[in-house]
Scaffold this motif. Structure first.
Motif, PDB file in Angstrom:
ATOM      1  N   LYS A  97       1.151  33.508   6.443  1.00 45.98           N
ATOM      2  CA  LYS A  97       2.090  34.238   5.592  1.00 45.98           C
ATOM      3  C   LYS A  97       2.554  35.544   6.225  1.00 45.98           C
ATOM      4  O   LYS A  97       3.614  36.053   5.878  1.00 45.98           O
ATOM      5  N   THR A 102       7.982  32.498   8.267  1.00 36.38           N
ATOM      6  CA  THR A 102       6.542  32.432   8.012  1.00 36.38           C
ATOM      7  C   THR A 102       6.209  31.218   7.156  1.00 36.38           C
ATOM      8  O   THR A 102       7.085  30.553   6.613  1.00 36.38           O
ATOM      9  N   ASN A 103       4.915  30.949   7.057  1.00 35.23           N
ATOM     10  CA  ASN A 103       4.423  29.788   6.301  1.00 35.23           C
ATOM     11  C   ASN A 103       5.056  28.494   6.789  1.00 35.23           C
ATOM     12  O   ASN A 103       5.400  27.625   5.997  1.00 35.23           O
ATOM     13  N   CYS A 104       5.222  28.375   8.096  1.00 35.02           N
ATOM     14  CA  CYS A 104       5.871  27.199   8.669  1.00 35.02           C
ATOM     15  C   CYS A 104       5.147  26.811   9.958  1.00 35.02           C
ATOM     16  O   CYS A 104       5.225  27.525  10.959  1.00 35.02           O
ATOM     17  N   GLU A 105       4.439  25.704   9.917  1.00 38.77           N
ATOM     18  CA  GLU A 105       3.695  25.234  11.078  1.00 38.77           C
ATOM     19  C   GLU A 105       4.516  24.210  11.851  1.00 38.77           C
ATOM     20  O   GLU A 105       4.874  23.158  11.314  1.00 38.77           O
ATOM     21  N   LYS A 130       2.779  30.151  11.286  1.00 37.87           N
ATOM     22  CA  LYS A 130       2.174  29.278  10.285  1.00 37.87           C
ATOM     23  C   LYS A 130       1.524  30.049   9.142  1.00 37.87           C
ATOM     24  O   LYS A 130       1.368  29.527   8.055  1.00 37.87           O
ATOM     25  N   TYR A 140       8.490  31.125  14.609  1.00 37.98           N
ATOM     26  CA  TYR A 140       7.854  30.372  13.530  1.00 37.98           C
ATOM     27  C   TYR A 140       6.384  30.786  13.477  1.00 37.98           C
ATOM     28  O   TYR A 140       5.684  30.756  14.489  1.00 37.98           O
ATOM     29  N   LYS A 195       4.163  20.267  11.847  1.00 33.32           N
ATOM     30  CA  LYS A 195       3.774  19.835  10.504  1.00 33.32           C
ATOM     31  C   LYS A 195       4.923  20.068   9.518  1.00 33.32           C
ATOM     32  O   LYS A 195       5.395  19.144   8.896  1.00 33.32           O
ATOM     33  N   ASP A 196       5.352  21.311   9.386  1.00 37.50           N
ATOM     34  CA  ASP A 196       6.432  21.651   8.448  1.00 37.50           C
ATOM     35  C   ASP A 196       7.814  21.477   9.066  1.00 37.50           C
ATOM     36  O   ASP A 196       8.789  21.259   8.356  1.00 37.50           O
ATOM     37  N   VAL A 197       7.896  21.628  10.360  1.00 35.46           N
ATOM     38  CA  VAL A 197       9.134  21.406  11.107  1.00 35.46           C
ATOM     39  C   VAL A 197       8.740  20.667  12.389  1.00 35.46           C
ATOM     40  O   VAL A 197       7.725  20.994  13.004  1.00 35.46           O
ATOM     41  N   SER A 198       9.491  19.671  12.767  1.00 30.73           N
ATOM     42  CA  SER A 198       9.104  18.849  13.914  1.00 30.73           C
ATOM     43  C   SER A 198       9.447  19.526  15.244  1.00 30.73           C
ATOM     44  O   SER A 198      10.362  20.346  15.315  1.00 30.73           O
TER      45      SER A 198
END
Length: 79
Positions: free
Chosen positions: A10, A46-49, A8, A6, A52-55
Motif C-alpha cells: 500500500k 500501489t496495491n498492484c503486484e 505491491k 508498480y 498477479k494483478d497485472v500481467s
C-alpha cells in the motif's frame, strides 16, 4: 522520460519502510522522497503486484522499457 512504478504494497519503500525500525529511519523521510518523485512525474501504482494483478505481457506491451526490481521478501513457502 515518463516513469510508472508498480508497488505491491500500500506504500512504496520496501525494505526502507518495512525492514528498518522507525527510530532508526523516520518513515516520513521515505514518503517525502516519493512525494518529490511524484511531483517530478512518477506515476505510482500501489496495491498492484506485477504477475498477479497485472500481467508481465501487459506491462511489456504498454511500455518502451521495463526494469524489474524485486525486493527481499520471503516466499510463501518459507513462512
Amino acid at each position: 522520460i515518463k516513469v510508472t512504478m508498480y508497488e505491491k504494497d500500500k506504500i512504496p519503500g520496501g525494505l526502507l519502510v518495512w525492514g528498518i525500525p522507525g527510530f532508526k529511519l523516520d518513515k516520513s523521510v521515505i514518503q517525502r522522497r516519493f512525494d518529490i518523485l511524484q511531483k517530478a512525474g512518477l506515476e505510482l501504482i500501489t496495491n498492484c503486484e506485477v504477475g498477479k494483478d497485472v500481467s508481465f505481457e501487459e506491462i511489456r506491451k504498454n511500455y518502451d522499457a521495463v526494469y524489474i526490481g524485486v525486493g527481499a521478501n520471503l516466499s510463501d513457502s518459507s513462512k
